[in-house]
Scaffold this active site. Structure first.
Site, PDB file in Angstrom:
ATOM      1  N   GLU A   1       3.701  -6.833   0.819  1.00 20.10           N
ATOM      2  CA  GLU A   1       3.130  -7.295  -0.677  1.00 20.10           C
ATOM      3  C   GLU A   1       3.688  -5.453  -1.557  1.00 20.10           C
ATOM      4  O   GLU A   1       2.332  -4.973  -1.850  1.00 20.10           O
ATOM      5  CB  GLU A   1       1.802  -8.115  -0.646  1.00 20.10           C
ATOM      6  CG  GLU A   1       2.116  -9.124   0.156  1.00 20.10           C
ATOM      7  CD  GLU A   1       0.663  -9.911   0.412  1.00 20.10           C
ATOM      8  OE1 GLU A   1       0.412 -11.498   0.112  1.00 20.10           O
ATOM      9  OE2 GLU A   1      -0.704  -9.016  -0.278  1.00 20.10           O
TER      10      GLU A   1
ATOM     11  N   GLY B   1       0.778  -0.928   0.168  1.00 20.42           N
ATOM     12  CA  GLY B   1       0.030  -0.117  -0.486  1.00 20.42           C
ATOM     13  C   GLY B   1       0.667   1.302  -0.031  1.00 20.42           C
ATOM     14  O   GLY B   1       0.200   2.151  -0.477  1.00 20.42           O
TER      15      GLY B   1
ATOM     16  N   ARG C   1      -5.875   4.829 -15.881  1.00 21.36           N
ATOM     17  CA  ARG C   1      -6.218   5.371 -14.390  1.00 21.36           C
ATOM     18  C   ARG C   1      -6.663   6.898 -13.736  1.00 21.36           C
ATOM     19  O   ARG C   1      -8.080   6.790 -12.727  1.00 21.36           O
ATOM     20  CB  ARG C   1      -4.943   5.264 -13.258  1.00 21.36           C
ATOM     21  CG  ARG C   1      -4.597   3.650 -12.939  1.00 21.36           C
ATOM     22  CD  ARG C   1      -2.997   4.268 -12.508  1.00 21.36           C
ATOM     23  NE  ARG C   1      -2.984   4.339 -11.068  1.00 21.36           N
ATOM     24  CZ  ARG C   1      -3.029   5.684  -9.776  1.00 21.36           C
ATOM     25  NH1 ARG C   1      -2.046   6.127 -11.306  1.00 21.36           N
ATOM     26  NH2 ARG C   1      -3.760   5.361  -9.370  1.00 21.36           N
TER      27      ARG C   1
ATOM     28  N   GLY D   1       3.696  -3.454  -4.324  1.00 20.84           N
ATOM     29  CA  GLY D   1       3.358  -3.089  -5.716  1.00 20.84           C
ATOM     30  C   GLY D   1       3.505  -2.258  -6.454  1.00 20.84           C
ATOM     31  O   GLY D   1       4.585  -1.694  -7.444  1.00 20.84           O
ATOM     32  N   ARG D   2       3.094  -1.460  -6.178  1.00 25.08           N
ATOM     33  CA  ARG D   2       3.074   0.289  -6.863  1.00 25.08           C
ATOM     34  C   ARG D   2       4.654   0.748  -6.162  1.00 25.08           C
ATOM     35  O   ARG D   2       5.206   1.954  -7.102  1.00 25.08           O
ATOM     36  CB  ARG D   2       2.316   1.101  -6.345  1.00 25.08           C
ATOM     37  CG  ARG D   2       2.517   2.548  -7.002  1.00 25.08           C
ATOM     38  CD  ARG D   2       0.765   3.719  -6.435  1.00 25.08           C
ATOM     39  NE  ARG D   2      -0.385   2.979  -6.227  1.00 25.08           N
ATOM     40  CZ  ARG D   2      -1.064   3.130  -6.917  1.00 25.08           C
ATOM     41  NH1 ARG D   2      -1.301   3.502  -8.001  1.00 25.08           N
ATOM     42  NH2 ARG D   2      -2.471   2.084  -6.467  1.00 25.08           N
TER      43      ARG D   2
ATOM     44  N   TYR E   1      -9.741   6.410 -12.269  1.00 23.11           N
ATOM     45  CA  TYR E   1      -9.668   6.607 -10.197  1.00 23.11           C
ATOM     46  C   TYR E   1      -9.284   8.721 -10.040  1.00 23.11           C
ATOM     47  O   TYR E   1      -9.510   9.402  -8.664  1.00 23.11           O
ATOM     48  CB  TYR E   1      -8.199   6.149  -9.604  1.00 23.11           C
ATOM     49  CG  TYR E   1      -8.553   4.719  -9.865  1.00 23.11           C
ATOM     50  CD1 TYR E   1      -9.685   4.211  -8.892  1.00 23.11           C
ATOM     51  CD2 TYR E   1      -7.124   4.608 -10.592  1.00 23.11           C
ATOM     52  CE1 TYR E   1      -9.410   2.831  -8.864  1.00 23.11           C
ATOM     53  CE2 TYR E   1      -7.353   2.934 -10.789  1.00 23.11           C
ATOM     54  CZ  TYR E   1      -8.211   2.004  -9.463  1.00 23.11           C
ATOM     55  OH  TYR E   1      -8.561   0.985  -9.413  1.00 23.11           O
TER      56      TYR E   1
ATOM     57  N   CYS F   1     -12.630   7.702 -28.532  1.00 22.35           N
ATOM     58  CA  CYS F   1     -13.673   7.745 -28.998  1.00 22.35           C
ATOM     59  C   CYS F   1     -14.441   8.063 -27.000  1.00 22.35           C
ATOM     60  O   CYS F   1     -15.585   7.362 -27.373  1.00 22.35           O
ATOM     61  CB  CYS F   1     -14.833   7.987 -29.663  1.00 22.35           C
ATOM     62  SG  CYS F   1     -16.018   7.488 -30.270  1.00 22.35           S
ATOM     63  N   GLU F   2     -14.179   9.106 -26.987  1.00 24.66           N
ATOM     64  CA  GLU F   2     -14.335   8.699 -24.655  1.00 24.66           C
ATOM     65  C   GLU F   2     -14.471  11.069 -25.112  1.00 24.66           C
ATOM     66  O   GLU F   2     -12.978  10.950 -25.003  1.00 24.66           O
ATOM     67  CB  GLU F   2     -13.621   8.515 -24.471  1.00 24.66           C
ATOM     68  CG  GLU F   2     -14.445   8.272 -23.312  1.00 24.66           C
ATOM     69  CD  GLU F   2     -15.578   7.116 -23.088  1.00 24.66           C
ATOM     70  OE1 GLU F   2     -16.803   7.210 -22.849  1.00 24.66           O
ATOM     71  OE2 GLU F   2     -15.601   5.633 -23.779  1.00 24.66           O
TER      72      GLU F   2
END
Length: 471
Positions: free
Chosen positions: A320, A278, A360, A322-323, A364, A391-392
Protein backbone atom coordinates in the site's frame (compact mmCIF):
# COMPACT_ATOMS: atom_id res chain seq x y z
CA UNK A 1 21.19 13.68 -3.93
CA UNK A 2 21.17 17.15 -5.43
CA UNK A 3 23.48 19.83 -4.14
CA UNK A 4 22.30 21.59 -0.99
CA UNK A 5 20.97 25.10 -1.57
CA UNK A 6 22.78 26.22 1.57
CA UNK A 7 26.20 25.03 0.42
CA UNK A 8 27.18 28.45 -0.95
CA UNK A 9 25.92 31.67 -2.44
CA UNK A 10 26.73 30.54 -5.98
CA UNK A 11 24.06 27.85 -5.89
CA UNK A 12 21.01 28.34 -8.05
CA UNK A 13 17.65 26.60 -8.14
CA UNK A 14 18.78 24.90 -11.35
CA UNK A 15 20.84 22.55 -9.22
CA UNK A 16 17.66 20.96 -7.91
CA UNK A 17 17.22 19.60 -11.41
CA UNK A 18 20.63 17.99 -11.61
CA UNK A 19 19.55 14.58 -10.31
CA UNK A 20 16.51 14.08 -12.52
CA UNK A 21 17.03 11.05 -14.79
CA UNK A 22 17.17 11.62 -18.52
CA UNK A 23 15.46 8.24 -18.88
CA UNK A 24 13.12 7.28 -15.99
CA UNK A 25 13.29 3.65 -17.13
CA UNK A 26 17.06 3.50 -16.66
CA UNK A 27 17.67 0.92 -13.92
CA UNK A 28 20.52 3.02 -12.52
CA UNK A 29 18.49 6.23 -12.39
CA UNK A 30 16.85 7.43 -9.18
CA UNK A 31 13.28 6.24 -8.72
CA UNK A 32 10.48 8.79 -8.46
CA UNK A 33 10.61 8.89 -4.64
CA UNK A 34 14.30 9.91 -4.71
CA UNK A 35 13.86 13.21 -6.57
CA UNK A 36 12.99 16.59 -5.11
CA UNK A 37 11.15 17.71 -8.23
CA UNK A 38 8.81 15.91 -10.66
CA UNK A 39 10.49 14.02 -13.50
CA UNK A 40 9.44 16.51 -16.18
CA UNK A 41 10.77 19.57 -14.35
CA UNK A 42 13.16 21.76 -16.34
CA UNK A 43 14.16 25.38 -16.81
CA UNK A 44 12.85 26.93 -20.02
CA UNK A 45 14.44 29.70 -22.10
CA UNK A 46 12.65 32.33 -19.96
CA UNK A 47 14.60 31.07 -16.91
CA UNK A 48 11.33 29.83 -15.44
CA UNK A 49 10.58 26.45 -13.91
CA UNK A 50 8.52 24.25 -16.19
CA UNK A 51 6.67 21.07 -15.16
CA UNK A 52 4.78 18.80 -17.52
CA UNK A 53 5.56 21.20 -20.33
CA UNK A 54 3.79 24.04 -18.48
CA UNK A 55 5.43 27.25 -17.28
CA UNK A 56 4.82 27.46 -13.52
CA UNK A 57 4.61 31.26 -13.47
CA UNK A 58 2.05 31.14 -16.28
CA UNK A 59 0.04 28.52 -14.38
CA UNK A 60 -0.10 30.83 -11.36
CA UNK A 61 -1.22 33.71 -13.58
CA UNK A 62 -3.95 31.51 -15.05
CA UNK A 63 -5.15 29.51 -12.02
CA UNK A 64 -4.06 31.67 -9.08
CA UNK A 65 -2.10 30.70 -6.01
CA UNK A 66 -1.51 28.79 -3.86
CA UNK A 67 -1.62 26.13 -6.55
CA UNK A 68 -0.88 22.41 -6.40
CA UNK A 69 0.78 21.30 -9.65
CA UNK A 70 0.67 17.53 -10.17
CA UNK A 71 2.83 15.94 -12.87
CA UNK A 72 1.00 13.06 -14.54
CA UNK A 73 4.17 11.57 -16.02
CA UNK A 74 5.81 11.27 -12.59
CA UNK A 75 2.73 9.66 -11.05
CA UNK A 76 2.36 7.11 -13.82
CA UNK A 77 6.10 6.36 -13.74
CA UNK A 78 5.97 5.68 -9.99
CA UNK A 79 3.03 3.30 -10.49
CA UNK A 80 4.96 1.47 -13.21
CA UNK A 81 8.14 1.26 -11.15
CA UNK A 82 6.19 -0.57 -8.46
CA UNK A 83 4.30 -2.77 -10.92
CA UNK A 84 7.26 -3.73 -13.09
CA UNK A 85 9.45 -4.56 -10.09
CA UNK A 86 6.78 -6.82 -8.63
CA UNK A 87 6.52 -8.56 -12.01
CA UNK A 88 10.27 -9.07 -11.98
CA UNK A 89 10.74 -10.27 -8.39
CA UNK A 90 7.54 -11.98 -7.23
CA UNK A 91 6.67 -15.44 -8.48
CA UNK A 92 3.07 -15.38 -7.27
CA UNK A 93 0.06 -13.08 -7.80
CA UNK A 94 0.26 -9.53 -6.47
CA UNK A 95 -1.74 -6.33 -6.21
CA UNK A 96 -0.45 -2.82 -5.55
CA UNK A 97 -2.90 -0.57 -3.68
CA UNK A 98 -2.58 3.21 -3.65
CA UNK A 99 -2.88 4.50 -0.08
CA UNK A 100 -5.36 7.20 -0.96
CA UNK A 101 -5.14 8.98 2.39
CA UNK A 102 -2.01 10.58 0.92
CA UNK A 103 -4.25 12.45 -1.54
CA UNK A 104 -7.73 11.33 -2.56
CA UNK A 105 -9.58 12.84 -5.50
CA UNK A 106 -11.28 11.55 -8.63
CA UNK A 107 -8.44 12.36 -11.03
CA UNK A 108 -5.74 10.63 -8.98
CA UNK A 109 -7.96 7.59 -8.35
CA UNK A 110 -8.67 7.35 -12.08
CA UNK A 111 -4.97 7.54 -12.99
CA UNK A 112 -3.83 4.87 -10.53
CA UNK A 113 -6.72 2.60 -11.56
CA UNK A 114 -5.70 2.93 -15.21
CA UNK A 115 -2.20 1.78 -14.19
CA UNK A 116 -3.64 -1.42 -12.68
CA UNK A 117 -3.50 -0.33 -9.04
CA UNK A 118 -6.18 -0.82 -6.43
CA UNK A 119 -6.99 1.47 -3.50
CA UNK A 120 -6.43 1.50 0.24
CA UNK A 121 -9.18 3.69 1.73
CA UNK A 122 -9.73 4.72 5.35
CA UNK A 123 -13.19 6.29 5.35
CA UNK A 124 -16.53 6.17 3.59
CA UNK A 125 -15.51 9.37 1.79
CA UNK A 126 -12.37 7.81 0.35
CA UNK A 127 -14.33 4.66 -0.46
CA UNK A 128 -16.99 6.69 -2.27
CA UNK A 129 -14.28 8.53 -4.24
CA UNK A 130 -12.73 5.23 -5.33
CA UNK A 131 -16.12 3.83 -6.39
CA UNK A 132 -17.02 6.99 -8.30
CA UNK A 133 -13.65 6.85 -10.09
CA UNK A 134 -14.57 3.39 -11.40
CA UNK A 135 -12.33 1.30 -9.14
CA UNK A 136 -13.59 -2.29 -9.00
CA UNK A 137 -14.59 -3.41 -5.47
CA UNK A 138 -12.21 -6.39 -5.56
CA UNK A 139 -9.31 -3.91 -5.60
CA UNK A 140 -10.52 -1.75 -2.70
CA UNK A 141 -9.52 -2.37 0.93
CA UNK A 142 -11.16 -0.40 3.75
CA UNK A 143 -8.95 0.40 6.75
CA UNK A 144 -9.51 2.33 9.97
CA UNK A 145 -9.36 1.84 13.72
CA UNK A 146 -12.89 3.11 14.40
CA UNK A 147 -15.08 2.50 11.37
CA UNK A 148 -18.66 3.52 12.00
CA UNK A 149 -21.54 1.14 11.50
CA UNK A 150 -22.62 3.21 8.48
CA UNK A 151 -19.14 2.87 6.98
CA UNK A 152 -19.16 -0.88 7.51
CA UNK A 153 -22.62 -1.18 5.96
CA UNK A 154 -21.47 0.84 2.95
CA UNK A 155 -18.36 -1.33 2.55
CA UNK A 156 -20.45 -4.51 2.68
CA UNK A 157 -22.81 -3.07 0.08
CA UNK A 158 -19.92 -2.07 -2.21
CA UNK A 159 -18.29 -5.48 -1.84
CA UNK A 160 -14.77 -4.34 -0.95
CA UNK A 161 -12.48 -6.10 1.52
CA UNK A 162 -12.78 -4.81 5.08
CA UNK A 163 -9.53 -4.77 7.06
CA UNK A 164 -10.75 -5.66 10.57
CA UNK A 165 -8.90 -3.69 13.22
CA UNK A 166 -10.38 -4.68 16.60
CA UNK A 167 -12.88 -6.84 18.50
CA UNK A 168 -15.72 -4.30 18.39
CA UNK A 169 -15.46 -4.13 14.64
CA UNK A 170 -15.33 -7.90 14.25
CA UNK A 171 -18.44 -8.41 16.38
CA UNK A 172 -20.26 -5.60 14.57
CA UNK A 173 -19.45 -7.19 11.22
CA UNK A 174 -20.70 -10.56 12.44
CA UNK A 175 -24.07 -8.93 13.10
CA UNK A 176 -24.19 -6.79 9.96
CA UNK A 177 -23.27 -9.74 7.72
CA UNK A 178 -25.61 -12.21 9.45
CA UNK A 179 -27.79 -12.67 6.36
CA UNK A 180 -24.94 -12.56 3.85
CA UNK A 181 -22.29 -14.90 2.59
CA UNK A 182 -18.55 -14.56 2.00
CA UNK A 183 -18.07 -10.97 3.16
CA UNK A 184 -14.29 -10.58 2.60
CA UNK A 185 -12.29 -9.46 5.62
CA UNK A 186 -8.58 -9.15 6.38
CA UNK A 187 -7.05 -9.01 9.86
CA UNK A 188 -4.76 -6.15 10.86
CA UNK A 189 -2.36 -6.72 13.73
CA UNK A 190 0.57 -4.90 15.30
CA UNK A 191 3.75 -6.86 14.57
CA UNK A 192 5.85 -5.25 17.31
CA UNK A 193 8.42 -3.75 14.94
CA UNK A 194 10.01 -0.38 15.74
CA UNK A 195 11.34 1.88 13.00
CA UNK A 196 12.98 5.29 12.89
CA UNK A 197 10.30 7.78 11.95
CA UNK A 198 8.12 10.37 13.67
CA UNK A 199 6.18 8.86 16.59
CA UNK A 200 2.87 10.08 15.12
CA UNK A 201 3.34 8.00 11.96
CA UNK A 202 4.89 4.91 13.57
CA UNK A 203 2.21 2.22 13.61
CA UNK A 204 3.92 -1.16 13.86
CA UNK A 205 4.98 -1.12 17.51
CA UNK A 206 2.83 -2.82 20.13
CA UNK A 207 1.70 0.45 21.74
CA UNK A 208 -0.36 1.56 18.73
CA UNK A 209 -4.02 2.42 18.30
CA UNK A 210 -4.10 0.23 15.19
CA UNK A 211 -4.71 -3.49 14.91
CA UNK A 212 -5.09 -6.55 17.08
CA UNK A 213 -2.41 -7.32 19.61
CA UNK A 214 -0.58 -10.51 18.52
CA UNK A 215 -1.55 -12.20 21.81
CA UNK A 216 -5.23 -11.92 20.84
CA UNK A 217 -4.94 -13.35 17.33
CA UNK A 218 -5.57 -16.97 18.34
CA UNK A 219 -8.93 -15.90 19.74
CA UNK A 220 -9.67 -13.88 16.61
CA UNK A 221 -9.00 -16.88 14.38
CA UNK A 222 -11.34 -18.98 16.50
CA UNK A 223 -14.06 -16.31 16.26
CA UNK A 224 -13.74 -16.30 12.47
CA UNK A 225 -14.07 -20.07 12.37
CA UNK A 226 -17.44 -19.57 14.05
CA UNK A 227 -18.54 -16.81 11.64
CA UNK A 228 -19.11 -18.44 8.24
CA UNK A 229 -20.62 -15.23 6.87
CA UNK A 230 -17.15 -13.65 7.04
CA UNK A 231 -14.42 -14.91 4.71
CA UNK A 232 -10.97 -14.19 6.11
CA UNK A 233 -8.69 -13.60 3.12
CA UNK A 234 -5.47 -12.89 5.00
CA UNK A 235 -3.37 -10.61 7.19
CA UNK A 236 -2.27 -6.99 7.12
CA UNK A 237 0.42 -5.13 9.05
CA UNK A 238 1.93 -1.68 8.53
CA UNK A 239 4.97 -0.45 10.44
CA UNK A 240 4.81 3.28 9.73
CA UNK A 241 5.45 6.02 7.22
CA UNK A 242 8.43 7.91 5.76
CA UNK A 243 10.74 4.97 6.53
CA UNK A 244 14.26 4.82 5.05
CA UNK A 245 15.23 1.41 6.47
CA UNK A 246 14.73 -1.88 4.62
CA UNK A 247 15.40 -4.33 7.45
CA UNK A 248 12.10 -3.67 9.32
CA UNK A 249 10.15 -4.55 6.18
CA UNK A 250 12.11 -7.77 5.79
CA UNK A 251 11.41 -8.64 9.44
CA UNK A 252 7.71 -7.94 8.85
CA UNK A 253 7.44 -10.51 6.07
CA UNK A 254 8.52 -13.33 8.41
CA UNK A 255 5.92 -12.42 11.03
CA UNK A 256 3.13 -12.14 8.46
CA UNK A 257 3.92 -15.55 6.97
CA UNK A 258 3.93 -17.16 10.43
CA UNK A 259 0.37 -15.99 11.11
CA UNK A 260 -0.71 -16.76 7.55
CA UNK A 261 0.40 -20.37 8.02
CA UNK A 262 -1.33 -20.54 11.40
CA UNK A 263 -4.61 -19.36 9.82
CA UNK A 264 -4.26 -22.00 7.11
CA UNK A 265 -3.82 -24.67 9.78
CA UNK A 266 -6.96 -23.37 11.49
CA UNK A 267 -8.89 -24.02 8.28
CA UNK A 268 -9.47 -20.40 7.27
CA UNK A 269 -9.48 -19.64 3.52
CA UNK A 270 -6.58 -17.19 3.64
CA UNK A 271 -4.89 -16.34 0.34
CA UNK A 272 -3.42 -12.82 0.80
CA UNK A 273 -0.69 -11.05 2.73
CA UNK A 274 -0.59 -7.26 2.86
CA UNK A 275 2.74 -5.72 3.94
CA UNK A 276 1.42 -2.16 4.05
CA UNK A 277 3.61 0.67 2.75
CA UNK A 278 5.81 3.25 4.40
CA UNK A 279 8.67 3.82 1.94
CA UNK A 280 9.99 7.36 2.37
CA UNK A 281 10.70 10.13 -0.13
CA UNK A 282 13.13 13.02 -0.44
CA UNK A 283 11.90 16.26 1.11
CA UNK A 284 15.46 17.58 1.29
CA UNK A 285 18.74 16.75 -0.43
CA UNK A 286 20.00 15.28 2.86
CA UNK A 287 17.45 12.46 2.77
CA UNK A 288 18.32 9.22 0.99
CA UNK A 289 15.38 6.81 0.83
CA UNK A 290 15.79 3.44 -0.87
CA UNK A 291 14.56 3.14 -4.42
CA UNK A 292 11.06 1.85 -5.04
CA UNK A 293 12.72 -1.10 -6.76
CA UNK A 294 14.88 -1.90 -3.71
CA UNK A 295 11.91 -1.82 -1.35
CA UNK A 296 9.83 -4.08 -3.60
CA UNK A 297 12.68 -6.56 -4.02
CA UNK A 298 13.20 -6.84 -0.24
CA UNK A 299 9.49 -7.43 0.35
CA UNK A 300 9.17 -9.99 -2.44
CA UNK A 301 12.24 -11.94 -1.42
CA UNK A 302 11.20 -11.84 2.24
CA UNK A 303 7.77 -13.35 1.56
CA UNK A 304 9.14 -15.93 -0.86
CA UNK A 305 11.91 -17.05 1.50
CA UNK A 306 9.55 -17.31 4.46
CA UNK A 307 7.03 -19.32 2.44
CA UNK A 308 9.75 -21.58 1.17
CA UNK A 309 10.93 -22.27 4.71
CA UNK A 310 7.35 -22.96 5.82
CA UNK A 311 6.76 -25.15 2.75
CA UNK A 312 3.56 -23.31 1.77
CA UNK A 313 2.36 -21.85 -1.51
CA UNK A 314 2.91 -18.19 -2.21
CA UNK A 315 0.00 -15.95 -1.24
CA UNK A 316 -1.27 -13.03 -3.23
CA UNK A 317 1.07 -10.26 -2.11
CA UNK A 318 -0.34 -6.79 -1.52
CA UNK A 319 1.33 -3.50 -0.63
CA UNK A 320 0.00 0.00 0.00
CA UNK A 321 2.37 2.78 -1.13
CA UNK A 322 1.06 6.32 -0.76
CA UNK A 323 3.74 8.94 -0.16
CA UNK A 324 6.28 7.18 -2.41
CA UNK A 325 3.79 7.22 -5.29
CA UNK A 326 2.46 10.76 -5.05
CA UNK A 327 4.80 12.79 -2.81
CA UNK A 328 7.44 14.01 -5.25
CA UNK A 329 5.10 14.20 -8.24
CA UNK A 330 3.69 17.54 -7.07
CA UNK A 331 4.83 21.03 -6.08
CA UNK A 332 2.93 23.91 -4.53
CA UNK A 333 3.30 27.35 -6.08
CA UNK A 334 2.83 30.45 -3.93
CA UNK A 335 3.05 34.18 -4.54
CA UNK A 336 5.51 36.12 -2.41
CA UNK A 337 4.06 39.08 -0.52
CA UNK A 338 5.44 40.97 2.47
CA UNK A 339 8.82 40.66 4.14
CA UNK A 340 10.25 41.57 7.53
CA UNK A 341 13.84 41.97 8.63
CA UNK A 342 14.65 41.33 12.29
CA UNK A 343 18.17 42.82 12.58
CA UNK A 344 20.73 40.28 13.65
CA UNK A 345 18.18 37.48 13.83
CA UNK A 346 16.41 36.64 10.57
CA UNK A 347 14.53 37.81 7.54
CA UNK A 348 10.98 36.64 6.94
CA UNK A 349 9.27 36.47 3.57
CA UNK A 350 5.57 35.68 3.53
CA UNK A 351 3.56 33.75 0.97
CA UNK A 352 -0.17 33.55 0.30
CA UNK A 353 -0.65 30.12 1.87
CA UNK A 354 0.88 28.14 4.70
CA UNK A 355 -0.41 25.79 7.36
CA UNK A 356 -3.90 25.52 5.83
CA UNK A 357 -2.44 23.91 2.68
CA UNK A 358 0.62 22.28 4.28
CA UNK A 359 0.09 21.25 7.88
CA UNK A 360 3.14 18.98 8.00
CA UNK A 361 5.78 21.51 9.17
CA UNK A 362 3.72 22.65 12.15
CA UNK A 363 2.44 19.12 12.89
CA UNK A 364 5.54 16.96 12.35
CA UNK A 365 8.38 19.48 12.07
CA UNK A 366 8.74 18.39 8.44
CA UNK A 367 11.37 20.04 6.26
CA UNK A 368 10.93 21.14 2.64
CA UNK A 369 12.95 22.84 -0.08
CA UNK A 370 11.88 25.80 -2.21
CA UNK A 371 12.88 27.78 -5.30
CA UNK A 372 11.92 31.06 -6.93
CA UNK A 373 10.24 29.63 -10.02
CA UNK A 374 10.32 32.76 -12.16
CA UNK A 375 14.08 33.37 -11.70
CA UNK A 376 15.69 29.95 -11.61
CA UNK A 377 19.29 31.03 -12.37
CA UNK A 378 19.59 33.89 -9.89
CA UNK A 379 22.16 33.06 -7.19
CA UNK A 380 20.74 31.92 -3.86
CA UNK A 381 22.45 34.56 -1.73
CA UNK A 382 19.92 35.09 1.08
CA UNK A 383 18.92 33.01 4.06
CA UNK A 384 15.26 33.60 4.81
CA UNK A 385 12.41 32.04 6.73
CA UNK A 386 9.33 31.40 4.61
CA UNK A 387 6.24 32.26 6.62
CA UNK A 388 2.61 31.54 5.91
CA UNK A 389 -0.16 34.11 6.14
CA UNK A 390 -2.10 32.54 9.00
CA UNK A 391 -2.61 34.10 12.41
CA UNK A 392 -0.23 31.66 14.07
CA UNK A 393 3.42 32.26 14.99
CA UNK A 394 4.19 28.64 14.18
CA UNK A 395 2.96 29.00 10.60
CA UNK A 396 6.42 28.58 9.09
CA UNK A 397 6.80 26.56 5.89
CA UNK A 398 10.63 26.54 5.80
CA UNK A 399 13.09 27.97 8.30
CA UNK A 400 16.47 29.24 7.07
CA UNK A 401 15.86 28.60 3.38
CA UNK A 402 18.59 29.61 0.95
CA UNK A 403 16.98 31.66 -1.85
CA UNK A 404 17.66 34.51 -4.23
CA UNK A 405 16.61 37.94 -3.01
CA UNK A 406 12.85 37.87 -3.55
CA UNK A 407 10.35 40.54 -4.47
CA UNK A 408 6.59 40.78 -3.98
CA UNK A 409 4.92 38.95 -6.84
CA UNK A 410 7.65 36.33 -7.24
CA UNK A 411 6.44 32.74 -7.59
CA UNK A 412 7.86 30.51 -4.88
CA UNK A 413 7.64 26.75 -5.37
CA UNK A 414 7.80 24.28 -2.47
CA UNK A 415 8.82 20.80 -3.58
CA UNK A 416 7.50 17.36 -2.70
CA UNK A 417 4.00 18.41 -1.62
CA UNK A 418 1.93 15.63 -3.19
CA UNK A 419 1.45 13.58 -0.02
CA UNK A 420 -0.54 14.70 3.03
CA UNK A 421 -0.68 18.33 1.94
CA UNK A 422 -3.99 18.79 0.15
CA UNK A 423 -5.44 15.81 2.01
CA UNK A 424 -4.74 17.55 5.35
CA UNK A 425 -5.76 21.01 4.10
CA UNK A 426 -8.13 23.07 6.22
CA UNK A 427 -10.05 26.32 6.21
CA UNK A 428 -8.18 27.74 9.17
CA UNK A 429 -8.74 31.52 9.35
CA UNK A 430 -11.57 30.93 6.84
CA UNK A 431 -9.09 30.65 4.01
CA UNK A 432 -10.39 28.78 0.94
CA UNK A 433 -8.51 25.63 -0.02
CA UNK A 434 -6.29 25.95 -3.12
CA UNK A 435 -6.85 24.69 -6.62
CA UNK A 436 -4.93 21.73 -8.07
CA UNK A 437 -4.00 21.18 -11.70
CA UNK A 438 -2.78 18.10 -13.54
CA UNK A 439 -0.04 18.87 -16.08
CA UNK A 440 1.01 16.71 -19.00
CA UNK A 441 2.60 17.48 -22.37
CA UNK A 442 1.99 21.19 -22.10
CA UNK A 443 -1.64 20.86 -21.02
CA UNK A 444 -2.98 21.85 -17.62
CA UNK A 445 -6.35 20.67 -16.35
CA UNK A 446 -8.07 21.60 -13.11
CA UNK A 447 -8.61 18.52 -10.93
CA UNK A 448 -9.67 20.41 -7.79
CA UNK A 449 -11.36 23.77 -8.02
CA UNK A 450 -10.28 26.62 -5.80
CA UNK A 451 -12.79 27.18 -3.04
CA UNK A 452 -14.64 30.48 -2.99
CA UNK A 453 -15.79 32.61 -0.06
CA UNK A 454 -19.29 31.39 -0.78
CA UNK A 455 -18.05 27.79 -0.43
CA UNK A 456 -16.94 28.69 3.09
CA UNK A 457 -20.52 29.66 3.94
CA UNK A 458 -22.19 26.75 2.19
CA UNK A 459 -22.65 24.65 5.34
CA UNK A 460 -23.39 27.59 7.63
CA UNK A 461 -26.87 27.82 9.11
CA UNK A 462 -28.21 30.93 10.87
CA UNK A 463 -31.01 30.36 13.40
CA UNK A 464 -34.08 32.44 12.61
CA UNK A 465 -34.00 34.14 16.03
CA UNK A 466 -30.58 35.63 15.17
CA UNK A 467 -31.80 37.30 12.03
CA UNK A 468 -32.55 40.93 12.70
CA UNK A 469 -36.04 42.02 11.68
CA UNK A 470 -36.11 44.19 8.61
CA UNK A 471 -36.36 47.86 9.34
Amino acid sequence: MVVSPSAGVDNTARQYLANLPADPNDANAPSVNQNLLPLTAKVNDRDTLEIGGCDVATLVAQFGSPLFILDETSLRTACRQYYQTFQQHYEGPFQILYASKAWSCLAIATIVASEGLGMDVVSAGELHTAVQAGMVPEKIYLHGNNKSQLELEYAIEVGCTIVVDNWWELRTLQELARDRENVPVMLRFTPGIECHTHEYIRTGHIDSKFGFDPDSLDGVLQALQEAPQLRCVGFHAHIGSQIFELQPHQDLTKILVQWYQKAQQAGLPVSEINVGGGLGICHTEAEHPPKIQQWVQVVCEGIQNACREANIDLPKLLCEPGRSLIGTTCVTAYTVGSSKEVPGIRKYIAVDGGMSDNARPITYGSEYRAAIANRMSVPANETVTIAGKHCESGDILIADARLPASEPGDVLVVMGTGAYNYSMASNYNRIPRPAAVLVNNGEANTILQRETYQDLLRQDRLPQRLIAPSQ
